[in-house]
Design a protein around this motif. Structure first.
Motif, PDB file in Angstrom:
ATOM      1  N   UNK A   1      -1.906  -2.859  -5.997  1.00 55.49           N
ATOM      2  CA  UNK A   1      -1.878  -2.726  -7.485  1.00 55.49           C
ATOM      3  C   UNK A   1      -3.099  -1.909  -8.075  1.00 55.49           C
ATOM      4  N   UNK A   2      -3.924  -1.366  -7.179  1.00 52.68           N
ATOM      5  CA  UNK A   2      -5.046  -0.792  -7.525  1.00 52.68           C
ATOM      6  C   UNK A   2      -4.912   0.674  -6.986  1.00 52.68           C
ATOM      7  N   UNK A   3      -4.739   1.885  -7.961  1.00 54.66           N
ATOM      8  CA  UNK A   3      -4.760   3.200  -7.661  1.00 54.66           C
ATOM      9  C   UNK A   3      -5.916   3.996  -7.796  1.00 54.66           C
ATOM     10  N   UNK A   4      -6.292   4.775  -6.627  1.00 58.39           N
ATOM     11  CA  UNK A   4      -7.286   5.541  -6.637  1.00 58.39           C
ATOM     12  C   UNK A   4      -7.234   6.791  -6.115  1.00 58.39           C
ATOM     13  N   UNK A   5      -7.997   7.668  -6.282  1.00 57.72           N
ATOM     14  CA  UNK A   5      -7.811   9.085  -5.770  1.00 57.72           C
ATOM     15  C   UNK A   5      -9.162   9.599  -5.046  1.00 57.72           C
ATOM     16  N   UNK A   6      -9.214  10.687  -4.065  1.00 56.40           N
ATOM     17  CA  UNK A   6     -10.450  11.235  -3.312  1.00 56.40           C
ATOM     18  C   UNK A   6     -10.076  11.720  -1.947  1.00 56.40           C
ATOM     19  N   UNK A   7     -10.932  11.659  -1.257  1.00 55.02           N
ATOM     20  CA  UNK A   7     -10.808  12.524   0.025  1.00 55.02           C
ATOM     21  C   UNK A   7     -11.248  11.413   1.264  1.00 55.02           C
ATOM     22  N   UNK A   8     -10.550  11.510   2.255  1.00 55.38           N
ATOM     23  CA  UNK A   8     -10.659  10.684   3.269  1.00 55.38           C
ATOM     24  C   UNK A   8     -10.697  11.528   4.595  1.00 55.38           C
ATOM     25  N   UNK A   9     -11.648  11.420   5.402  1.00 53.53           N
ATOM     26  CA  UNK A   9     -11.834  12.329   6.744  1.00 53.53           C
ATOM     27  C   UNK A   9     -11.621  11.521   7.870  1.00 53.53           C
ATOM     28  N   UNK A  10     -10.935  11.769   8.929  1.00 51.94           N
ATOM     29  CA  UNK A  10     -10.689  10.689  10.218  1.00 51.94           C
ATOM     30  C   UNK A  10     -11.197  11.836  11.280  1.00 51.94           C
ATOM     31  N   UNK A  11     -12.188  11.355  11.991  1.00 51.62           N
ATOM     32  CA  UNK A  11     -12.731  12.363  13.061  1.00 51.62           C
ATOM     33  C   UNK A  11     -12.518  11.786  14.345  1.00 51.62           C
ATOM     34  N   UNK A  12     -12.132  12.322  15.483  1.00 44.92           N
ATOM     35  CA  UNK A  12     -11.910  11.703  16.524  1.00 44.92           C
ATOM     36  C   UNK A  12     -12.803  12.442  17.735  1.00 44.92           C
ATOM     37  N   UNK A  13     -13.868  12.174  17.676  1.00 42.54           N
ATOM     38  CA  UNK A  13     -15.191  12.628  18.662  1.00 42.54           C
ATOM     39  C   UNK A  13     -15.454  11.431  19.733  1.00 42.54           C
ATOM     40  N   UNK A  14     -16.421  11.568  20.329  1.00 47.36           N
ATOM     41  CA  UNK A  14     -16.750  10.834  21.271  1.00 47.36           C
ATOM     42  C   UNK A  14     -16.844   9.291  20.668  1.00 47.36           C
ATOM     43  N   UNK A  15     -16.305   8.158  21.373  1.00 47.69           N
ATOM     44  CA  UNK A  15     -16.535   6.886  20.736  1.00 47.69           C
ATOM     45  C   UNK A  15     -15.021   6.528  19.732  1.00 47.69           C
ATOM     46  N   UNK A  16     -15.288   5.545  19.426  1.00 45.39           N
ATOM     47  CA  UNK A  16     -13.804   5.116  18.443  1.00 45.39           C
ATOM     48  C   UNK A  16     -13.897   6.213  17.165  1.00 45.39           C
ATOM     49  N   UNK A  17     -12.449   6.430  16.775  1.00 43.92           N
ATOM     50  CA  UNK A  17     -12.560   7.279  15.515  1.00 43.92           C
ATOM     51  C   UNK A  17     -13.147   6.599  14.430  1.00 43.92           C
ATOM     52  N   UNK A  18     -13.775   7.697  13.512  1.00 42.85           N
ATOM     53  CA  UNK A  18     -14.289   7.400  12.368  1.00 42.85           C
ATOM     54  C   UNK A  18     -13.416   7.765  11.170  1.00 42.85           C
ATOM     55  N   UNK A  19     -13.276   6.665  10.269  1.00 46.37           N
ATOM     56  CA  UNK A  19     -12.611   7.140   9.056  1.00 46.37           C
ATOM     57  C   UNK A  19     -13.774   6.979   7.985  1.00 46.37           C
ATOM     58  N   UNK A  20     -14.005   8.146   7.129  1.00 39.79           N
ATOM     59  CA  UNK A  20     -14.963   8.218   6.121  1.00 39.79           C
ATOM     60  C   UNK A  20     -14.397   8.789   4.774  1.00 39.79           C
ATOM     61  N   UNK A  21     -14.803   8.395   3.738  1.00 40.68           N
ATOM     62  CA  UNK A  21     -14.381   9.164   2.574  1.00 40.68           C
ATOM     63  C   UNK A  21     -14.985   8.573   1.327  1.00 40.68           C
ATOM     64  N   UNK A  22     -14.358   9.029   0.236  1.00 37.75           N
ATOM     65  CA  UNK A  22     -14.912   8.488  -0.981  1.00 37.75           C
ATOM     66  C   UNK A  22     -13.570   8.277  -1.902  1.00 37.75           C
TER      67      UNK A  22
ATOM     68  N   UNK B   1      -6.533  15.635   1.708  1.00 32.38           N
ATOM     69  CA  UNK B   1      -7.011  15.941   0.730  1.00 32.38           C
ATOM     70  C   UNK B   1      -6.367  15.506  -0.509  1.00 32.38           C
ATOM     71  N   UNK B   2      -6.577  15.499  -1.571  1.00 34.14           N
ATOM     72  CA  UNK B   2      -5.964  15.102  -2.691  1.00 34.14           C
ATOM     73  C   UNK B   2      -5.497  13.690  -2.830  1.00 34.14           C
ATOM     74  N   UNK B   3      -6.092  12.716  -1.933  1.00 31.98           N
ATOM     75  CA  UNK B   3      -5.457  11.320  -1.720  1.00 31.98           C
ATOM     76  C   UNK B   3      -5.306  10.626  -2.745  1.00 31.98           C
TER      77      UNK B   3
ATOM     78  N   UNK C   1       1.019  -1.336  -0.048  1.00 34.29           N
ATOM     79  CA  UNK C   1      -0.188   0.011  -0.035  1.00 34.29           C
ATOM     80  C   UNK C   1       0.821   1.284   0.039  1.00 34.29           C
ATOM     81  N   UNK C   2       0.508   2.096  -0.587  1.00 30.11           N
ATOM     82  CA  UNK C   2       1.048   3.589  -0.774  1.00 30.11           C
ATOM     83  C   UNK C   2       0.033   4.377  -0.701  1.00 30.11           C
ATOM     84  N   UNK C   3       0.442   5.734   0.140  1.00 31.48           N
ATOM     85  CA  UNK C   3      -0.593   6.774   0.409  1.00 31.48           C
ATOM     86  C   UNK C   3      -0.011   8.132   0.342  1.00 31.48           C
ATOM     87  N   UNK C   4      -0.473   8.852  -0.756  1.00 35.73           N
ATOM     88  CA  UNK C   4       0.001  10.398  -0.600  1.00 35.73           C
ATOM     89  C   UNK C   4      -1.064  11.245  -0.577  1.00 35.73           C
ATOM     90  N   UNK C   5      -0.965  12.265   0.155  1.00 34.31           N
ATOM     91  CA  UNK C   5      -2.258  13.124   0.566  1.00 34.31           C
ATOM     92  C   UNK C   5      -1.449  14.505   1.155  1.00 34.31           C
TER      93      UNK C   5
END
Length: 609
Positions: free
Chosen positions: A317-338, A309-311, A293-297
């Motif tokens: 071997x699959x390359x994709x791009x988009x936006x990932x949002x990680x929030x650390x509110x109450x409870x477990x951290x949430x990883x959301x994105x497209x 941003x600009x992830x 896995x490789x990530x640039x953002x």
């Protein structure tokens, strides 16, 4: 040169040599009277803000550098009743200023800590250093920077920052430990490196190596405005981490106080996603085969929320791009994105986010699916093209959601195998064990292509098919769900063939009146005009309600029970002519199918011919 000038130069050089000799000879005497243990302890305490305890008098060395060597050095907090150790070192070597020593002062230019142990207090899953006294020189310098930041957060005035000489701190074979009051746990071991900080208002550079979570790690970091960085303002920061499980680099700006703001370019490269996650102890994966896995953002955010941003993500071997949002509110951290992919490795995605495992269960009986109370996920994926083995899918839309109580993975739409297909799996953990729901719907699917992609080609019709499957049951893995689940399955097939079934050979072996293995008639194929299939599934066993195939003048029908997880078959079959002559007295051929999925056998019950 005139003689008088030459003689004068010789006298000057001679006087300088004599002075140096006198200084070198006198330093031990001066050190023994002026540079005493209390003065060294005072200076160390004045810088750190902690109480300093020197159990032995320093050893003074003059050559090749003027330095003091101390053994058994301890920094403690200022709790009078029960002082706690902050830092302890077996030996501390200090390079001292000779000129300052002649004035009776102590000025460090370099400090080397041998086998130091830094103790962090652990409370509410957070690690902190015990608070130093406000009068500590470092602490006061940071407070000065904090005041400058509060007056002008975006562009603080750095002209008033202290420029005290600091020097270099080296450390060798150290440890960082966590102390929760009951036990001490190693965080980093074999820690060696240096902190280069010529003056408080100049650039700082850190170079360190050690062992973290069983892996050797090298870290470099630097900032041109370290006091602003520590004082809560935004300052330039670069760091690089190298280890076998991952390489990480960051270039941008950050703040290491308050909400720990960060803004810059992040790059991560790992040979295995599962290996990276296992090393960081972040969460669990149901498989060890996902990677690399490789990530640039561009990463922007603070302790409450991080945006990638600009992830650009490359996984297996699959390359994709988009936006990932990680929030650390109450409870477990949430990883959301497209994320949008040109080409997607679908098995890798399923392995990473499937709520159930196709492998063994863990000690608690729950499947090793992603999440497990560490992170919540809400991710959307799209792909113009996707691969599943040798098969190609197009226009794929998928989603994965994971939290402590519920995990789902859905392929809501995909064009594949000559038609369209949908797939979904849902695992409900609310009752302490997983109750899993599987569903699969296909329209105008070429079953042979689907079977080839799944590796289940034996006795699968080569025909267009519309089908639906719904299955629900308790289980920690796929096999458990197949053994315990209940639901329905139905299919409607168009014209085609079934490889591995030869009707003429079937009649021939039936005429002998003895049972025979299905493999005895697998040469050739059975042409079909169409077929209908419908069954109800109870506790992993499908009860056939309708199972009819039409092949020319014959109609083949089945009735009985089919276990989904490979147990013994129990089916009754019937072959009859589709349009029997009313005058014919020949009865349809009846037979029994037993054995297992891998080795079924046929037992004729009536002789049709």
């Amino acid at each position: 040169m005139p003689d008088w000038l030459a003689r004068r130069s010789v006298w000057i050089v001679g006087a300088a040599v004599v002075l140096v000799i006198l200084v070198m000879a006198g330093l031990p005497l001066i050190a023994s009277t002026q540079i005493v243990r209390d003065r060294i302890a005072f200076q160390m305490s004045a810088w750190s803000g902690y109480r300093v305890k020197l159990n032995n008098s320093p050893e003074i060395h003059v050559w090749p550098t003027f330095r003091a060597v101390l053994s058994d050095v301890t920094l403690l907090d200022w709790n009078e009743a029960e002082p706690k150790t902050v830092l302890a070192a077996e030996r501390v070597e200090m390079d001292l200023s000779a000129l300052a020593a002649l004035r009776g002062d102590v000025v460090f230019t370099r400090m080397r800590l041998v086998r130091p142990v830094l103790r962090l207090t652990e409370r509410n899953e957070k690690l902190r250093l015990p608070a130093p006294q406000d009068w500590g020189r470092l602490n006061r310098s940071v407070e000065t920077a904090r005041d400058a930041v509060s007056k002008a957060p975006t562009d603080p005035d750095t002209s008033g920052l202290p420029g005290d000489t600091f020097g270099t701190i080296e450390f060798e074979q150290g440890r960082v430990i966590a102390d929760d009051g009951n036990q001490q746990t190693n965080i980093v071991t074999s820690l060696s490196g240096s902190l280069e900080w010529p003056a408080l208002n100049r650039q700082v550079a850190l170079l360190a190596s050690g062992i973290w979570h069983g892996e050797s790690v090298s870290l470099t970091a630097s900032s041109t405005q370290p006091l602003i960085l520590l004082g809560g303002g935004r300052a330039p920061l670069t760091f690089s981490l190298q280890a076998a499980p991952a390489n990480v680099s960051f270039t941008g700006s950050a703040s290491l106080a308050g909400d720990n703001f960060i803004d810059g370019q992040l790059k991560i490269a790992a040979p295995s996603l599962a290996g990276l996650i296992d090393w960081t102890h972040a969460l669990s994966l149901p498989t060890n085969s996902v990677g690399p896995v490789e990530l640039s953002a561009r990463i922007v955010g603070d302790v409450r929320r991080l945006k990638f941003e600009d992830t650009v993500l490359n996984i297996a071997g699959s390359s994709g791009n988009g936006l990932i949002d990680v929030s650390f509110s109450a409870g477990d951290p949430l990883v959301a994105g497209t994320l949008a992919f040109d080409t997607l490795n679908l098995p890798a995605l399923i392995q990473a986010f499937s709520p159930i495992s196709t492998g063994p269960t863990n000690a608690e009986g729950l499947s090793q699916s992603i999440g497990g109370g560490d992170f919540d996920f809400d991710l959307r994926f799209s792909a113009a093209n996707a691969t599943f083995g040798n098969a190609t899918l197009t226009n794929v839309a998928a989603a994965a959601k994971v939290n402590d109580e519920l995990a789902t993975f859905d392929i809501s739409d995909a064009t594949a195998f000559g038609g369209t297909i949908q797939f979904g799996v849902r695992a409900d953990r609310t009752e302490g064990r997983e109750t899993v729901e599987l569903r699969m719907v296909g329209e105008r699917i070429d079953l042979s292509r689907l079977a080839a992609a799944l590796g289940r080609e034996r006795l699968v019709p080569q025909a267009p098919c519309t089908f639906s499957l719904a299955l629900k049951g308790p289980g920690a893995d796929l096999q458990s769900v197949l053994r315990s689940g209940s639901g329905t399955v139905s299919a409607s097939l168009g014209p085609g063939t079934i490889s591995g079934l030869n009707l003429d050979a079937f009649f021939e072996h039936s005429a002998a009146g003895e049972f025979f293995p299905l493999s005895a008639i697998e040469e050739g194929s059975l042409p079909i005009d169409g077929a209908e299939f419908k069954a109800s599934i109870t506790k992993g066993v499908a009860g056939l309600e309708t199972a009819v195939a039409r092949s020319g003048a014959y109609t083949i029908s089945l009735d009985g029970l089919v276990p989904l997880a490979g147990r013994a078959l129990a089916l009754y079959g019937r072959i009859s002519e589709s349009a029997e002559d009313e005058a014919s007295e020949e009865a349809p051929l009846s037979f029994f199918v037993g054995g297992s999925w891998s080795a079924p056998f046929i037992a004729p019950l009536t002789n049709y011919r």
